[in-house]
Write an enzyme that holds these catalytic residues in place. Structure first.
Site, PDB file in Angstrom:
ATOM      1  N   SER A 115      -8.013  -0.216   3.028  1.00  0.00           N
ATOM      2  CA  SER A 115      -7.482  -0.965   1.883  1.00  0.00           C
ATOM      3  C   SER A 115      -7.335  -2.442   2.215  1.00  0.00           C
ATOM      4  O   SER A 115      -7.078  -2.818   3.368  1.00  0.00           O
ATOM      5  CB  SER A 115      -6.112  -0.395   1.498  1.00  0.00           C
ATOM      6  N   TYR A 168       2.321   2.010   2.951  1.00  0.00           N
ATOM      7  CA  TYR A 168       0.951   2.371   2.576  1.00  0.00           C
ATOM      8  C   TYR A 168      -0.048   1.571   3.414  1.00  0.00           C
ATOM      9  O   TYR A 168      -0.983   2.125   4.003  1.00  0.00           O
ATOM     10  CB  TYR A 168       0.732   2.096   1.089  1.00  0.00           C
TER      11      TYR A 168
END
Length: 348
Positions: free
Chosen positions: A139, A164
């Protein structure tokens, strides 16, 4: 090739599965269909692939003869190993994960189970059952406090702003370890704000479109002073397929005294996959307003914890290695998204 696609009921996983099937590959999809967002959308994606899933059982597609689906959790290492042992995959495209920067503030343990334990189980299964090519989702969130833009894969990513992001950084490090120890070719793709048909309802395009449709105010964070490298789903899939077809190789240019984080002496690679053209949030909203034919009410708010003001992908790695070039302009991508969204809303 026979490919395992994890997260095949998800946004990107659905599109990758469909693209692989339509070019003739054999695909086994795996997803736990969790309720992080409305499962109706996940089931609708699966139905498009001819799948009506049954928990803990394999389902054959009624639309694609070379497609099967397994409803299972990545944390179930016993089942996962049985699948790998039986199928003997040529490659794995690992897209399953607990997504969402903001949700990681509320439910951190879900990220450890899915993104750390689940990823370890994938790595171990690849190790023990001879998988030579693993492509996995990272990501743009890993860039964290880094404000040097465009974000480059040779930048260090040691200051994440959310759990995350930390789990995705961990995945990259875990992948390198397995590439080094066991010779598994691993390629991590740092996705930059993917949008398009069948998108996630927790992301800006769907949130904004839903607010417009129901005449609710759009929440505009950081008072609109944000930009994102919005990337259309077809461009993302194009890059993923190139990586699936070309396993990572060891780099002859790796300098052990000045290590580049994106390459290695092991068969390991990291790429940014984005549009290489950030768009201001207000411009994005205006483009969506034009496509939907109405002006949005706007509620301007402070930036949320864990968010960054801007993202901008340096995609030179994919360009140099594969000639990758996103070609979908924002107005076209938004038009395609809105057409799908309005048709989908009529069905539900």
């Amino acid at each position: 090739m026979k490919i395992l696609v994890t997260g095949s009921a998800g946004f990107i996983g659905f599109h990758v599965t469909k693209a692989l099937l339509e070019r003739g590959d054999e695909v086994v999809g795996l997803d736990n269909i969790n309720d992080y967002y409305d499962v109706k959308l996940k089931y609708a994606r699966l139905y498009e692939l001819g799948i009506e899933p049954k928990e803990n059982k394999e389902t054959l597609s009624t639309r694609y003869p070379k497609h099967r689906f397994i409803h299972a959790h990545l944390e179930d290492d016993v089942l996962l190993n049985e699948v790998f042992k039986q199928e003997r995959f040529d490659g794995v495209c690992h897209l399953a994960a607990q997504a969402g920067v903001r949700y990681s503030l509320e439910n951190p343990k879900a990220y450890i189970q899915s993104n750390i334990v689940g990823f370890l189980n994938i790595l171990e299964a690849c190790r023990h059952y001879g998988v030579k090519n693993l492509c996995y989702a990272s990501s743009s969130s890993v860039y964290g406090l880094n404000e040097s833009q465009p974000f480059c894969t040779h930048h260090h990513t040691d200051h994440p702003l959310s759990l995350y992001a930390a789990t995705k950084k961990s995945n990259e490090m875990m992948a390198h370890t397995y590439s080094h120890l066991y010779g598994i070719a691993t390629t991590g793709l740092r996705f930059f704000t993917v949008y398009g048909p069948w998108g996630r309802p927790d992301m800006a395009p769907m949130l904004f479109a839903d607010a417009l449709r129901h005449d609710r105010a759009i929440k505009v964070f950081n008072h609109g002073k944000m930009s994102r490298d919005f990337t259309y789903i077809d461009d993302i899939v194009s890059g993923i397929l190139k990586v699936i077809d070309h396993p990572a190789i060891a780099s002859s240019h790796f300098d052990t005294h000045h290590p580049n984080p994106s390459i290695s002496l092991a068969p390991y690679r990291l790429y940014n996959i984005g549009n290489n053209a950030p768009v201001n949030l207000m411009e994005f909203i205006e483009t969506l307003e034009k496509a939907m034919g109405k002006e949005a009410k706007k509620e301007f708010m402070n930036i949320q914890a864990g968010d960054v003001e801007s993202t901008y992908a340096d995609t030179n790695g994919l360009i140099e290695d594969f000639g990758y070039a996103p070609h979908t302009p924002l107005h076209k991508g938004i038009r395609e998204f809105v057409a799908w969204y309005e048709a989908y809303c009529k069905k539900i």
